[in-house]
Design an enzyme around this catalytic site. Structure first.
Site, PDB file in Angstrom:
ATOM      1  N   HIS A 358       0.789  -1.236   0.000  1.00  0.00           N
ATOM      2  CA  HIS A 358       0.000   0.000   0.000  1.00  0.00           C
ATOM      3  C   HIS A 358       0.811   1.272   0.000  1.00  0.00           C
ATOM      4  O   HIS A 358       0.236   2.362   0.064  1.00  0.00           O
ATOM      5  CB  HIS A 358      -0.942   0.035   1.202  1.00  0.00           C
ATOM      6  N   LYS A 546      -8.180  14.023   4.769  1.00  0.00           N
ATOM      7  CA  LYS A 546      -7.298  12.848   4.743  1.00  0.00           C
ATOM      8  C   LYS A 546      -6.305  13.003   5.883  1.00  0.00           C
ATOM      9  O   LYS A 546      -6.226  14.076   6.494  1.00  0.00           O
ATOM     10  CB  LYS A 546      -6.554  12.783   3.408  1.00  0.00           C
ATOM     11  N   ARG A 547      -5.543  11.942   6.194  1.00  0.00           N
ATOM     12  CA  ARG A 547      -4.527  12.097   7.222  1.00  0.00           C
ATOM     13  C   ARG A 547      -3.576  13.237   6.880  1.00  0.00           C
ATOM     14  O   ARG A 547      -3.354  13.553   5.712  1.00  0.00           O
ATOM     15  CB  ARG A 547      -3.728  10.790   7.363  1.00  0.00           C
ATOM     16  N   THR A 654      -8.357   6.797  -1.816  1.00  0.00           N
ATOM     17  CA  THR A 654      -9.708   6.263  -1.949  1.00  0.00           C
ATOM     18  C   THR A 654     -10.725   7.352  -1.610  1.00  0.00           C
ATOM     19  O   THR A 654     -11.863   7.317  -2.095  1.00  0.00           O
ATOM     20  CB  THR A 654      -9.928   5.042  -1.030  1.00  0.00           C
ATOM     21  N   LYS A 658     -14.527   8.720  -3.334  1.00  0.00           N
ATOM     22  CA  LYS A 658     -15.766   9.016  -2.609  1.00  0.00           C
ATOM     23  C   LYS A 658     -16.310  10.386  -3.024  1.00  0.00           C
ATOM     24  O   LYS A 658     -17.513  10.562  -3.240  1.00  0.00           O
ATOM     25  CB  LYS A 658     -15.526   8.977  -1.094  1.00  0.00           C
TER      26      LYS A 658
HETATM   27  C1  26Q Z   1       4.136  -0.124   9.471  1.00  0.00           C
HETATM   28  C2  26Q Z   1       5.072  -0.659  10.339  1.00  0.00           C
HETATM   29  C3  26Q Z   1       5.212  -0.164  11.604  1.00  0.00           C
HETATM   30  C4  26Q Z   1       4.407   0.888  11.984  1.00  0.00           C
HETATM   31  C5  26Q Z   1       3.456   1.409  11.121  1.00  0.00           C
HETATM   32  C6  26Q Z   1       3.334   0.930   9.859  1.00  0.00           C
HETATM   33  C7  26Q Z   1       2.296   1.461   8.948  1.00  0.00           C
HETATM   34  C8  26Q Z   1       1.061   1.876   9.433  1.00  0.00           C
HETATM   35  C9  26Q Z   1       0.078   2.332   8.583  1.00  0.00           C
HETATM   36  C10 26Q Z   1       2.511   1.507   7.597  1.00  0.00           C
HETATM   37  C11 26Q Z   1       1.528   1.971   6.750  1.00  0.00           C
HETATM   38  C12 26Q Z   1       0.300   2.382   7.238  1.00  0.00           C
HETATM   39  C13 26Q Z   1      -0.781   2.866   6.389  1.00  0.00           C
HETATM   40  C14 26Q Z   1      -0.747   2.839   5.084  1.00  0.00           C
HETATM   41  C15 26Q Z   1      -1.873   3.335   4.272  1.00  0.00           C
HETATM   42  O1  26Q Z   1      -2.918   3.717   4.790  1.00  0.00           O
HETATM   43  N1  26Q Z   1      -1.717   3.350   2.954  1.00  0.00           N
HETATM   44  C16 26Q Z   1      -2.779   3.821   2.080  1.00  0.00           C
HETATM   45  O2  26Q Z   1      -3.474   2.684   1.604  1.00  0.00           O
HETATM   46  C17 26Q Z   1      -4.594   3.061   0.839  1.00  0.00           C
HETATM   47  C18 26Q Z   1      -5.354   1.814   0.483  1.00  0.00           C
HETATM   48  O3  26Q Z   1      -4.627   1.061  -0.450  1.00  0.00           O
HETATM   49  C19 26Q Z   1      -4.170   3.854  -0.379  1.00  0.00           C
HETATM   50  O4  26Q Z   1      -5.308   4.290  -1.069  1.00  0.00           O
HETATM   51  C20 26Q Z   1      -3.325   5.065   0.029  1.00  0.00           C
HETATM   52  O5  26Q Z   1      -2.819   5.722  -1.100  1.00  0.00           O
HETATM   53  C21 26Q Z   1      -2.184   4.613   0.921  1.00  0.00           C
HETATM   54  O6  26Q Z   1      -1.489   5.735   1.404  1.00  0.00           O
END
Ligand code: 26Q
Length: 817
Positions: A358, A546-547, A654, A658
């Site tokens: 992702h 968004k975040r 995403t 929406k």
């Molecule tokens: C990993 C290891 C240790 C600590 C935290 C993490 C971690 C936590 C959350 C790594 C990634 C995330 C979140 C990722 C995320 O939300 N990615 C989003 O995924 C969506 C669905 O596929 C995409 O539409 C977004 O573009 C993407 O940013």
């Protein structure tokens, strides 16, 4: 047993009788929470009737089942979507109204389970809705965090985090399943013993955490299928017993209990930022191990010990690398508990597990210190080591002598366990979440893997459930669409395209615009009630929600607003169509620049509000605590959608989909799924600006970008930047966002300044804004664009996404309707 009916009268009876039995109250005497619970458990009864049928059907047909493992499921509220999927909204609305209860007030009593940070968690939730609606047998598996993502308050313009105790009043939708509780083991050591001439690995002196599952039913739209979201809760095996109390061991016993239970205590709020925290590793292993144990137990019940059948009967999908320990855990169970040999176990594992990536952001790649894994998960570590040894042997035959290359591809190297490499090497499928993201994975992130195993890679563009994100959150637009093109699109969302000709129908556009106006008024009420801010519904509603992250470039939007402000304030002849800019964003508590950006946006809101001429044309609203429920009101009310990520950085997005589905027009970069949205609507119906992804990547390679040249040549931009630190925005504390300012202009530690090209893209963004503002003055043209956006959004339904996953990866057979 004959099925109970859920018509209006029986719904009324059920609610009255539940209030009577649980609370000893009549409808008039009951509190809003009590009414909510009575209604919710009526809905639950209706679901449970289907649930047992669906479970028996799956058992009888021994159908293949998908397990979707994700460390986050950002579900949002359940009640209304459940009624919708049961095709019973009308019955409930009428029943409640006859009891003198307003449905909307009941819905607002439901606490939102915030078991996710953002896109990745919300995607998992949309997938569950589509899986059930397409009758595909599936179980979502995750952690039952006692505290979900923090609640955000804004105090003096700054973010303050509060705990989210969403379980405080209980959770009507879940059922504990004690018979599936199991143990997860940490620490200790592994002894190798001989048994019947074979080596056996025995894990000793470990400590145990008990995993207790809670199941939440997931109903499909107008189907018999009810799938399950299983959340695992951590418990100590130790109970406080009165003996230890008497022996003075009470404190020690309770310490041990706390140590175990902390594992499912809280969701980490870092979005895309990896830190090697031991508790997080334990969380990942906790729910992965419990899930894998359950999968094997269920498999054996249906198919005995015939493990070659596993890939035909089970698929395990890991949502990013976080559940990647499923790989060594499945190997461990198959070898140590079921007696299979290494080769057999490895082959079954690879065939059973698939992986979706992702993000390509380097700081989000999950790596664990080798020593931590060895100490906490000694048997898993041994398996990883052996997997790595065999992998490196294989890589050596492809790339003899290329140590560095092999080091980059290895599971264990430079003292760390690389989860992404483990997932690519040991699963049969790695996929990206948009076409562009899939290409970047092949060309960059996993370039060398793509050379030797190209057949593993694919891209399946993300989607959103049109049931929550159109039918539930925008009922008026839903009926307008049904009046125009019928209801086939509900089951086949691509057929929304039948709406396209209506873009040229003036009467239709008129109704479409009117509905947008009603949705704007609904948002205005929410903002007034929640934050005491008055918004004029005649303004254009422009949203970035968004975040908060530097790569998403909320600051590009903020700087542009500041430039508009300066034009208004310095040039008395300047006018524009009044516009309100909404921001919704949580910042990770430890992410300093993200928090400064929130501060900046709030200061900008104040600055504008204080200026009598500026506030006639501009308003900025920072929406507190942006969550799924807020999105459900905000998105249908928005006319402009801001999707500003630096090209190549947003894997898909995403939220963008929406907004599109609800008739907002996008201003955005050629990034993630924006690219495919532009393909769908055509360049006339979207405002694209900024560098393209390949240029961004070239610029990083060349490392010659210098934001100062833009700073010096663009007067409006320089002025806005200066206002960040000259007291214009922060009169009493001009240095408040100094670090943010510096990050845009100056590099540090050998890194270039403005790493997300905010200054570089500013001119192009500003031009796109100008074009958009000009087009908006022509309502016929504008609403035509809006209608086309809704009409062409069908392929972004997660039903299409799930169909593609199923055809290419999972191969599940739909249950009988
Ligand atoms: C990993 C290891 C240790 C600590 C935290 C993490 C971690 C936590 C959350 C790594 C990634 C995330 C979140 C990722 C995320 O939300 N990615 C989003 O995924 C969506 C669905 O596929 C995409 O539409 C977004 O573009 C993407 O940013």
């Amino acid at each position: 047993m004959p099925a109970t009916k859920f018509d209006k009268e029986s719904i009324k009876e059920s609610i009255i009788s539940k209030l009577q039995r649980y609370n000893g109250r009549s409808v008039k005497e009951a509190s809003p929470q009590q009414i909510y619970k009575a209604v919710a458990s009526t809905v639950r009864d209706q679901i449970m009737q289907k649930f047992t049928v669906a479970r028996d059907e799956r058992k009888a047909t021994k159908s293949k089942r998908l397990y979707y493992l994700s460390v986050e499921f950002l579900m949002g509220r359940s009640m209304y979507c459940n009624m919708l999927n049961l095709v019973s909204t009308k019955e409930y609305r009428e029943a409640l109204s006859e009891l003198g209860i307003s449905l909307d007030s009941v819905l607002n009593e439901e606490p939102e389970p915030g078991l996710g940070n953002g896109g990745l968690g919300r995607l998992a939730a949309c997938f569950l809705d589509s899986l059930s609606s397409l009758d595909l047998p599936a179980m979502g598996c995750t952690i039952r965090y006692e505290y979900g993502l923090f609640r955000q308050k804004i105090v003096d313009g700054q973010q303050v985090e509060l705990p989210d105790s969403w379980l405080e009043n209980g959770n009507v939708w879940e059922i504990p399943v004690m018979e599936d509780a199991c143990e997860v083991h940490y620490g200790g050591h592994v002894d190798i013993v001989e048994q019947d001439g074979k080596q056996k690995f025995v894990h000793r002196d470990y400590y145990t955490v008990e995993a207790v599952p809670y199941d939440m039913p997931i109903v499909g739209y107008d189907t018999q299928t009810v799938n399950t979201l299983r959340t695992w809760s951590a418990r100590s095996k130790k109970r406080i017993d009165l003996n230890s109390f008497g022996q003075g061991k009470y404190a020690q016993a309770s310490e041990e209990i706390e140590l175990a239970e902390v594992i499912s205590k809280v969701l980490y709020p870092e979005d895309k930022h990896y830190e090697g925290k031991m508790l997080r590793l334990k969380q990942h292993y906790f729910f992965t191990s419990a899930t894998l144990q359950y999968i094997i137990k269920d498999f054996k019940k249906l198919h005995g010990n015939n493990f070659e059948l596993l890939p035909e009967k089970v698929c395990i999908h890991i949502n990013d690398t976080h559940p990647g320990l499923a790989i060594p855990e499945l190997m461990r169970i198959l070898m140590d508990e079921e007696g299979l040999g290494w080769d057999e176990a490895a082959e079954i594992t690879e065939k059973t597990i698939a992986y979706t990536n992702h993000t390509i952001m380097a700081e989000a790649l999950e790596k664990w210190p080798e020593a931590m894994v060895r100490q906490q998960l000694p048997r898993i570590y041994m398996i990883l080591e052996e997997l790595n040894r065999r992998l490196c042997d294989k890589l050596w035959s492809f790339f003899p002598g290329e140590w560095e290359r092999i080091g980059h591809m290895a599971i264990i190297s430079y003292g760390q366990v690389h989860m992404a490499n483990l997932c690519v090497a040991m699963t049969h499928s790695t996929n990206g979440v948009s076409q562009l993201h899939g290409d970047i994975l092949k060309e960059e992130t996993f370039h060398d893997y793509n050379l030797i195993m190209p057949e593993k890679f694919s891209a399946i563009t993300n989607g959103i459930t049109h049931r929550r994100w159109l039918m539930s959150c925008n009922p008026e637009l839903t009926s307008l669409i049904c009046d125009a093109i019928g209801t086939d699109w509900i089951r086949q969302p691509e057929q929304l395209s039948a709406l396209r000709p209506f873009a040229d129908d003036a009467a239709f556009r008129e109704k479409f615009a009117q509905i947008k106006q009603h949705n704007k008024e609904r948002l205005v009420r929410l903002v007034q009630n929640r934050q005491g801010i008055t918004v004029d519904p005649a303004f254009i509603f422009d949203t970035q929600a968004k975040r908060l992250h530097e790569y998403k470039r909320q600051i590009l939007n903020a700087l542009h607003i500041l430039v508009l402000y300066n034009r208004i304030v310095t040039d008395e002849s300047f006018t524009m169509e009044p516009r309100v800019f909404f921001f919704g964003a949580k910042a990770s508590p430890g992410y300093y620049r993200a928090k400064q950006t929130i501060r900046l946006i709030n200061a900008l809101a104040d600055l504008i509000q204080k200026h009598p001429r500026a506030r006639k044309y501009l308003q900025v609203v920072f929406l507190e605590n942006y969550d799924v429920s807020t999105a459900e009101v905000l998105i249908p009310a928005s006319e402009i959608s801001e999707q500003l990520s630096t090209a190549s950085k947003e894997a898909s997005g995403t939220g963008n989909m929406k907004f599109m589905m609800n008739g907002a027009v996008t201003i955005g970069t050629m990034d993630g799924a924006n690219v495919e949205m532009a393909e769908q609507v055509g360049m006339d119906n979207i405002y694209i600006f900024g560098m393209r992804s390949d240029t961004v990547r070239d610029m990083y390679r060349e490392n010659t970008y210098n934001p100062m040249t833009i700073y010096e040549s663009n007067d409006e931009l320089r002025r806005a930047l200066t206002q960040l630190i000259d007291g214009t925005l922060f009169p009493t504390n001009p240095a408040a966002v100094q670090d943010l300012y510096h990050s845009l202009l100056m590099g540090e530690n050998g890194n270039m300044g403005d790493p997300y090209f905010v200054l570089k893209d500013f001119g192009s963004y500003s031009m796109a804004q100008r074009r958009m503002a000009a087009d908006h003055k022509n309502p016929d043209e504008w609403w035509k664009k809006a209608v086309i956006n809704t009409a062409m959004s069908g392929i972004f339904s997660s039903d299409r996404t799930i169909r593609e996953y199923n055809e290419r990866i999972w191969h599940l057979t739909p249950l009988k309707r």
